[in-house]
Structure formats: structure tokens, C-alpha cells
Design a protein around this motif. Structure first.
Motif, PDB file in Angstrom:
ATOM      1  N   ALA A   8       4.801  48.575  46.241  1.00 33.36           N
ATOM      2  CA  ALA A   8       5.434  49.635  45.441  1.00 33.36           C
ATOM      3  C   ALA A   8       4.442  50.302  44.499  1.00 33.36           C
ATOM      4  O   ALA A   8       4.611  51.448  44.118  1.00 33.36           O
ATOM      5  CB  ALA A   8       6.612  49.070  44.656  1.00 33.36           C
ATOM      6  N   THR A  14       6.465  44.229  45.593  1.00 37.77           N
ATOM      7  CA  THR A  14       6.162  44.811  44.280  1.00 37.77           C
ATOM      8  C   THR A  14       4.738  45.379  44.266  1.00 37.77           C
ATOM      9  O   THR A  14       4.477  46.376  43.601  1.00 37.77           O
ATOM     10  CB  THR A  14       6.306  43.775  43.134  1.00 37.77           C
ATOM     11  OG1 THR A  14       5.486  42.647  43.435  1.00 37.77           O
ATOM     12  CG2 THR A  14       7.732  43.334  42.935  1.00 37.77           C
ATOM     13  N   VAL A  15       3.843  44.728  45.016  1.00 36.55           N
ATOM     14  CA  VAL A  15       2.473  45.250  45.079  1.00 36.55           C
ATOM     15  C   VAL A  15       2.448  46.520  45.938  1.00 36.55           C
ATOM     16  O   VAL A  15       1.816  47.512  45.578  1.00 36.55           O
ATOM     17  CB  VAL A  15       1.504  44.177  45.618  1.00 36.55           C
ATOM     18  CG1 VAL A  15       0.128  44.780  45.872  1.00 36.55           C
ATOM     19  CG2 VAL A  15       1.396  43.023  44.628  1.00 36.55           C
ATOM     20  N   THR A  56       6.904  39.564  46.113  1.00 34.01           N
ATOM     21  CA  THR A  56       5.630  39.872  45.470  1.00 34.01           C
ATOM     22  C   THR A  56       4.858  40.901  46.294  1.00 34.01           C
ATOM     23  O   THR A  56       4.267  41.838  45.753  1.00 34.01           O
ATOM     24  CB  THR A  56       4.815  38.581  45.278  1.00 34.01           C
ATOM     25  OG1 THR A  56       5.632  37.659  44.544  1.00 34.01           O
ATOM     26  CG2 THR A  56       3.543  38.842  44.512  1.00 34.01           C
TER      27      THR A  56
END
Lengths: 394, 375
Positions: B113, B110-111, B107
């Protein structure tokens, strides 16, 4: 051992079973490779036939119902065969749309200009943290989670549309269908019946398409026994690539600035002469026009007419004919993203939201193909051939 | 390179694409018959103890061992990216503590990114900025996540420390001892690249669609998070930790063998002989465990390995790298649930190298599926 001429024009991808190991043609990008056996869908590149669980795509598109199609793909049972199961399925996917407040906060903490697929990926990842704990056994049946994922992704996409458009968070109305919920979020109003129908149609057509790159990524990750949310995060990472779902965004970026059919004609000539990629054309799977295009073209024409946007359809039609005239002789045909993107746009989506909207439909096929593969999967571990320098010492 | 293979050839392969040659590569040679692993022509056992992770990462990514000035630039670039976006660190406050550590780490990634600028610049300077950013951000995020898991406050990076030392410093809260650092660095070096394993393959599929490097690494991480792949060092260590000593290990192993039990950390799709990475790391594990008064654990491992290899070696099943890394990370002080992390940090180097190699004109990777009629 089976020996298959998979790259010959008339090869039939149907089989009773595969006798592993298998010998096949292997082309660039693994064209011709048999990477899985499936009962979920049927795709024939030579005849252009596409069917989900044996039901031809035309039949599913005639009165499109995404939830019923998702149920068909995941369980293999049609609406007449299992009305109770479908009702239960609808209830489950719709009720799984309620997102934990932390996940909504995370989405809203990100810059609204961030690419929607990146936000979606972060949202799915965070959801996975709420959905599964470190003690969960992931080896058993996961289907309930896949059903939830379809609803959850629809709900997240709705939130992301609202965030992108500067609107506050709002959960979908309880009991409405997935498409109604997303449309209401996208346009901040109650959707029209023809809009609901169009979005259902798009999702039905985008739901599954063999082992395209996002689905295959997801399958490789699943083969390592990763948690289902990681499969989706990985699949979404591929979905946005400009050579797959991301092409829908490029289609709109290319088409929307064209003012009239004359400009469209000129643009195509210039693009082809300069070797530029024209989004929405070319597909590995078909040596003929994608069967979904015919259905979508008709829908776009009707929607454009009723919304006073017929000129946009004319421009698209001009681009299609001009590109087809030039490239069809080279085996490059129009694909689903061309009219698909236009229809998303007519429903109110800005270009960057298109890949994200595709993702909702694609979740159904991904869930079906990946969970099917899990029953009988072996770790995907191909080889590469070393062609570098010989031994040396530091 | 990969993607530029023959236009069409006939090949024979099994389920899971076992035996299928996807394409050509100049990055590493994984010889499963003779038990050799070479990065760009250098045998890995010769790199261990002689080269830093930074040097090996440069070698794997760009093809040559860096000279002093290139190494200085590369190191400076890596140091530059040691502060991941705040939002990625904050994300950890929004996920439940009971979630799997790798899901929490995912998570954060993904943040993070979401903060990679786009469209990505493909000019030469960007070619190495992108991998440097990913290598350093992920190390910072991982250290933060591991401390969070233990209820500890984050530690700011130290620019004067190398990649491995800074990661351990940020994770453990104090600079590592020399022997801990050497062992950890060795583990990063031997795990920096390993051909087209499932995670590298997943990354390659993603990059083939034209997606960015961060997306490719996320897909690779997904594959690695699975129990059949990167999680195995944790499972293997837990198996060893449950055994009371060498004698118990032998008795239990024989009994488990008789039951047809499968042992995490043993057997490899490619190596049908002793894994060269295991031989390179064993001396470090033995020394480190001895210095921490944990010789028994070392002998338990040896006993188990002897029994399993004695029984299954003829079938090509030997200890793989996942059997040994836990025996380094445990005495260094990493919590068991964090064991897969160093592997993730190291091996993403190889994935990125494969992606950069594939990029120039690689085709979208989309194989076919055979449709089995339900009747």
C-alpha cells in the motif's frame, strides 16, 4: 426495548443501561445510531461537555499528562486513586518502546517520502507479527498488549519522523516520557518543557472522541475477534482519511501558504464562494464549537508568541473568525483539527506528520474503547436494502 | 445508493447493529429467508460453472456482465498488476515465521500500500485500475506468502493463465488440473460479494473518511482475519479432519449438541435457511474428494451437517459457506492455514464495489455511543 430520539437537539446520551433492541433516529452516516455502550468517555453534543471516565476534559488539560490520561482511559483509575498502578503503567508503556530491529529496518526500507500514516500502518503490522504468534489465544485478556501498543506506536512515530527528516534511527532515551521521546525524535534535540507540555496536551485532547470513524472501524474489526494489531491497522487506515485525522494535514496545507491576515481573509472568501472545503471546520458530534478548541487556541497563541510566530496565530485567528461568520449560522463550527494541527506544526511537524502524531494520542482511547467493547461484543453486521435490477439470467 | 438513504428515519436494531439498514445498494441481494444470493440481479448458482472470476468481478464492480472487448481490457488490466512491489515480498523476510499467516500477509499488504501512488486519480480509467491493482497484487502476495510458509521458493506469474488458474499455479508450483481449477473458480465466484457483512462494513467506514481503496480493503481484511468471520473455514475443516468418519461425526455431533457446543461453519446472521453458496459448491467438493480417494471426508461432512442441521435447523442454523470451502481447498492442495486466503481474494471484490458505490457523496460513518454511568 428502549426508544430514543437521538437526533433531537436536547437528547442526553447518558443512560443507566440499554435495553436491546433499541429504536432510534438514524441519519446519514449512521448519525443517531447507538452502536455501543461505554463507560470510558462521555460526549454530549448538545452541551459540548467531554469527559474521560467522568473527569471533565478541562481538568485533564490543566496539567496535561498523556500517560496518566491513557492509564485513566484504559483502567478507569485516576492518579490519586492508584498511584502504584500508574507508576507500573508508565514503566510498561515506556519500556515497550524498544522495537525489534527487523521492524525498524522495514520502516527504513520504505521511501521516506511515503505518507507517514502508510509507513506507520506497515510498522504496526510488522510489530504484530513479532508480538503474536500463530498459537496465541486471542480470546482472553489482551490488556497488556494494548498498553504495549500505546508505547510501540509512539516509538514507531518517532522513528518515522526521523526517517522522514533524513535522520538515522535512534531509540528513545530510556525512561523519558512518551512525549519527550517523540519530540526528541522529531527535532533531533532535547525538547523544551513547554513543548513537552504542549504535546501531552494534544495527545490528551486527541485521546478519545466517542465512536469516530477510526475507533469505530477498530471496533468492528475487533468484533470479529481479529488480533489487536489488526484492529490498529484498520483504525489507522481510517485515521488518515481527509474527513477525519487527515484533516489536520489539510489545515496546514491551507494555512501555511497564507502570508498575512489580509490574504487569509481573501482566501476564505474565495474558498467559500467556490464551495471549497475548509479543513478544520465542521463536526458531526457538536452543534456548537468543539470544547477542545478553546483550550488549544490559548495554547497555540502562547506557543506562537514565544517562538516569534505570532503572525501565524493572527492568520489562523482571521481564518477562524471569517469562516465562523459565514458558516456558524449553517451549524458548521470549528473543530479540534484547526488549532491542533497548528500546534503540531509549532512543535516542528511538517504537515504530513500531523495525522501520525494524532495517532499516538488516539491509541489510548482506541485501546480503552475497543477492549471495553470486547467484553460484551456481538459481530457488527448491519444490513443494506437492495434497490438494483430484478432477476436476470446469464 | 448507500449513503443517500432517507435523511432521517426511525429504525429498530439490536447489539452489533443487527437489523439496522445502513442504506441502499444495487450490488447484491442477500435474501436470508428464501436462501437466495444475487449479484446485480444474477442468481449466484447460475453464475457458478458458467462464468470466470474475472467476469463476475467485473459484474460486481461495474454493474454489467462485460462484453468480449471489455472483458479483454479488464483481463489485460488484471494481468498487468500481477507483479506486486518487490518491497512487499521482501517484507516477509523481516517478520518471524511463527507469526500468523494472515498477519504476515497483512504486513505485505501494508507495505504494498506504500507503493500505491497518491493522490489517487479519480478519472474513469483509474476507477478500474485501482480495483484491478488490488485484486492482482493481493493474489500475488498471497501465493508468495503461502509458499514462504511451506519453505518453498516463489513462482513467477504466467500471463496466459486466468486469475484463478494463475493463483493456483503461483501457489502450488504447477498448473491446476481442470477439475481443481473449476472447483476453485466456483469458490471464488460464490464468495465475490455478500452484502454488508462485517468486513464490507469496516471497508465502508474507512472509505467514508475519504481514505483510499487500499486502506478500505485492509480494514476489511482485518475483520475477515477474525475467528468469528473469515477464519471459520479453517476451524470447520480442522473440526472435520479430527473426526474419524461419518459414524464418529454423528456420535460426536450429538454429544456436542447436548453440551450446547457452537460449530464453526454453521449458522449465519442473515441466512436462516440453507446457504445457497453451500449447495452450489457441494457437487464440486464431492467430485474432487472422490477423485482424490477421500470419500470418507465427504461423508463425514455430510453426516455432521445432517446432525447439526437436524437439531438446529428449526432455529435457523444451517451449514454456511465456511463449512464447505475447506473441502475444496484441501484436495486442491492448499495448506490448512491458507484456507482463509481465497475467501479474502474473492470477497474484496464486493468490498470495493460497495466502496465505489458509497464514494460519490457518502457521509462519514460515525455512530453514537451511550455513556453508562459507572455508579
Amino acid at each position: 426495548m428502549s426508544k430514543l430520539q437521538t437526533l433531537s437537539g436536547a437528547f442526553d446520551w447518558r443512560a443507566e443501561a440499554i435495553d436491546w433492541p433499541v429504536t432510534t433516529d438514524v441519519g446519514p452516516g449512521l448519525a443517531g445510531v447507538v452502536a455501543a455502550e461505554t463507560r470510558v468517555m462521555w460526549l454530549d453534543p448538545s452541551s459540548g461537555e467531554l469527559a474521560y471516565r467522568g473527569v471533565p476534559i478541562d481538568a485533564l488539560a490543566s496539567s496535561p499528562d498523556f500517560e496518566a490520561t491513557a492509564h485513566l482511559l484504559i483502567t478507569g483509575r485516576g492518579p490519586e486513586e492508584d498511584p502504584g498502578g500508574l507508576a507500573n503503567f508508565r514503566h510498561q508503556v515506556r519500556s515497550s518502546r524498544l522495537l525489534p530491529p527487523d521492524v525498524v529496518d522495514l520502516v527504513r526500507s520504505l521511501d521516506p517520502a511515503t505518507h507517514p500514516t502508510r509507513i506507520l500502518r506497515a510498522g504496526v503490522s510488522a510489530l504484530g507479527c513479532h508480538e503474536l504468534s500463530v498459537d496465541d489465544d486471542l480470546s482472553g485478556s489482551r490488556q497488556w498488549r494494548e498498553l504495549r501498543i500505546v508505547g510501540q506506536v509512539a516509538s514507531l512515530v518517532g522513528e518515522i519522523c526521523r526517517h522522514r527528516n533524513g535522520l538515522g534511527s535512534r531509540a528513545p532515551e530510556e525512561g523519558c516520557s512518551l512525549s519527550e521521546g517523540v519530540l526528541a525524535a522529531l527535532n533531533d534535540r532535547r525538547p523544551e518543557p513547554d513543548e513537552i507540555r504542549a504535546l501531552d496536551l494534544l495527545w490528551v485532547l486527541y485521546a478519545a472522541h466517542g465512536l469516530d470513524a477510526p475507533t469505530f472501524t477498530s471496533m468492528v474489526v475487533a468484533s470479529c475477534l481479529a488480533d489487536p494489531y489488526y484492529n490498529i491497522v484498520a483504525g489507522l487506515s481510517a485515521l488518515r482519511g481527509p474527513k477525519t485525522g487527515g484533516a489536520s494535514e489539510s489545515v496546514l496545507d491551507q494555512l501555511l501558504p497564507l502570508d498575512n491576515p489580509g490574504a487569509a481573509e481573501a482566501w476564505v472568501r474565495k474558498a467559500i464562494d467556490s464551495g471549497e472545503t475548509i479543513a478544520g471546520f465542521g463536526h458531526r458530534a457538536y452543534h456548537m464549537p468543539d470544547p477542545r478548541v478553546v483550550i488549544l487556541r490559548k495554547e497555540v497563541a502562547a506557543m506562537a508568541r514565544s517562538r516569534g510566530r505570532s503572525e501565524l496565530f493572527e492568520i489562523a485567528r482571521t481564518v477562524e473568525s471569517a469562516v465562523t461568520r459565514e458558516l456558524a449560522p449553517k451549524g458548521v463550527f470549528i473543530n479540534v483539527n484547526f488549532y491542533g494541527a497548528l500546534l503540531f506544526h509549532l512543535l516542528g511537524a511538517k504537515p504530513p506528520l500531523a495525522p501520525c502524531l494524532i495517532a499516538v494520542g488516539r491509541m489510548a482511547g482506541m485501546a480503552a474503547l475497543v477492549s471495553e467493547a470486547l467484553d460484551n461484543i456481538r459481530l457488527y453486521r448491519p444490513l443494506s436494502r437492495y434497490v438494483g435490477v430484478g432477476d436476470r439470467t446469464p | 445508493m448507500i449513503g443517500n438513504g432517507p435523511v432521517c428515519a426511525e429504525q429498530t436494531y439490536g447489539r452489533g447493529l443487527a437489523g439496522l439498514v445502513v442504506g441502499d445498494t444495487a450490488i447484491s441481494e442477500v435474501d436470508g429467508i428464501r436462501g437466495r444470493l444475487l449479484y446485480r440481479g444474477y442468481p449466484v448458482e447460475q453464475l457458478v460453472g458458467r462464468t470466470s472470476f474475472e467476469e463476475v468481478a467485473y459484474l460486481v464492480l461495474f454493474g454489467e456482465m462485460p462484453d468480449a472487448s471489455r472483458l479483454a481490457d479488464w483481463t489485460a488490466e488484471l494481468v498487468r498488476w500481477r507483479h506486486p512491489p518487490e518491497a512487499a515480498l521482501d517484507a516477509l523476510q523481516r517478520v518471524p515465521a511463527r507469526a500468523h499467516p494472515l498477519a504476515q500477509y497483512r504486513t505485505m499488504m501494508t507495505v504494498a500500500a506504500c507503493h500505491i501512488p497518491e493522490p489517487e486519480n479519480t478519472e474513469l480509467d483509474a476507477q478500474w485500475r485501482r480495483p484491478a491493482r488490488i485484486l492482482s497484487w493481493t493474489a500475488g502476495l498471497a501465493a508468495y506468502a503461502i509458499r514462504h510458509l511451506q519453505g518453498l521458493a516463489p513462482v513467477a506469474p504466467r500471463d496466459d493463465l486466468g486469475y484463478a488458474a494463475n493463483f493456483l499455479y503461483q501457489t502450488l508450483g504447477e498448473p491446476p488440473s481442470e477439475e481443481a481449477l473449476e472447483a476453485f473458480e466456483a469458490s471464488l465466484v460464490v464468495q465475490a460479494e455478500h452484502g454488508l457483512h462485517a468486513a464490507a462494513f469496516a471497508a465502508l467506514i474507512v472509505i467514508s473518511t475519504g481514505a483510499d481503496l487500499g486502506s478500505a480493503v485492509l480494514a476489511g481484511m482485518g475483520a475477515l482475519s477474525g475467528a468469528r468471520h473469515g477464519g471459520a473455514n479453517q476451524l470447520c475443516f480442522e473440526m472435520l479432519a479430527r473426526l474419524e468418519g461419518p459414524e464418529h461425526a454423528r456420535v460426536w455431533a450429538l454429544e456436542a449438541l447436548a453440551r450446547g457446543h457452537r460449530f464453526p461453519g454453521f449458522g449465519h446472521r442473515v441466512y436462516k435457511c440453507p446457504d445457497p453458496r453451500v449447495r452450489s459448491l457441494e457437487p464440486y467438493a464431492e467430485a474432487l474428494l472422490a477423485s482424490r480417494g477421500q470419500k470418507k471426508l465427504w461423508h463425514t461432512y455430510l453426516a455432521l451437517r445432517e446432525e447439526v442441521e437436524g437439531a438446529l435447523g428449526a432455529k435457523g442454523i444451517y451449514a454456511n459457506v465456511d463449512s464447505i470451502t475447506g473441502l475444496l481447498y484441501h484436495p486442491i492442495g492448499l495448506p490448512v492455514s491458507a484456507f482463509p486466503i481465497p475467501f479474502c481474494l474473492a470477497i474484496q471484490t464486493g468490498w470495493m464495489a460497495h466502496c465505489l458505490e458509497y464514494l460519490p457523496d457518502g457521509r462519514v460513518i460515525e455512530p453514537g455511543a451511550v455513556y453508562i454511568d459507572p455508579e
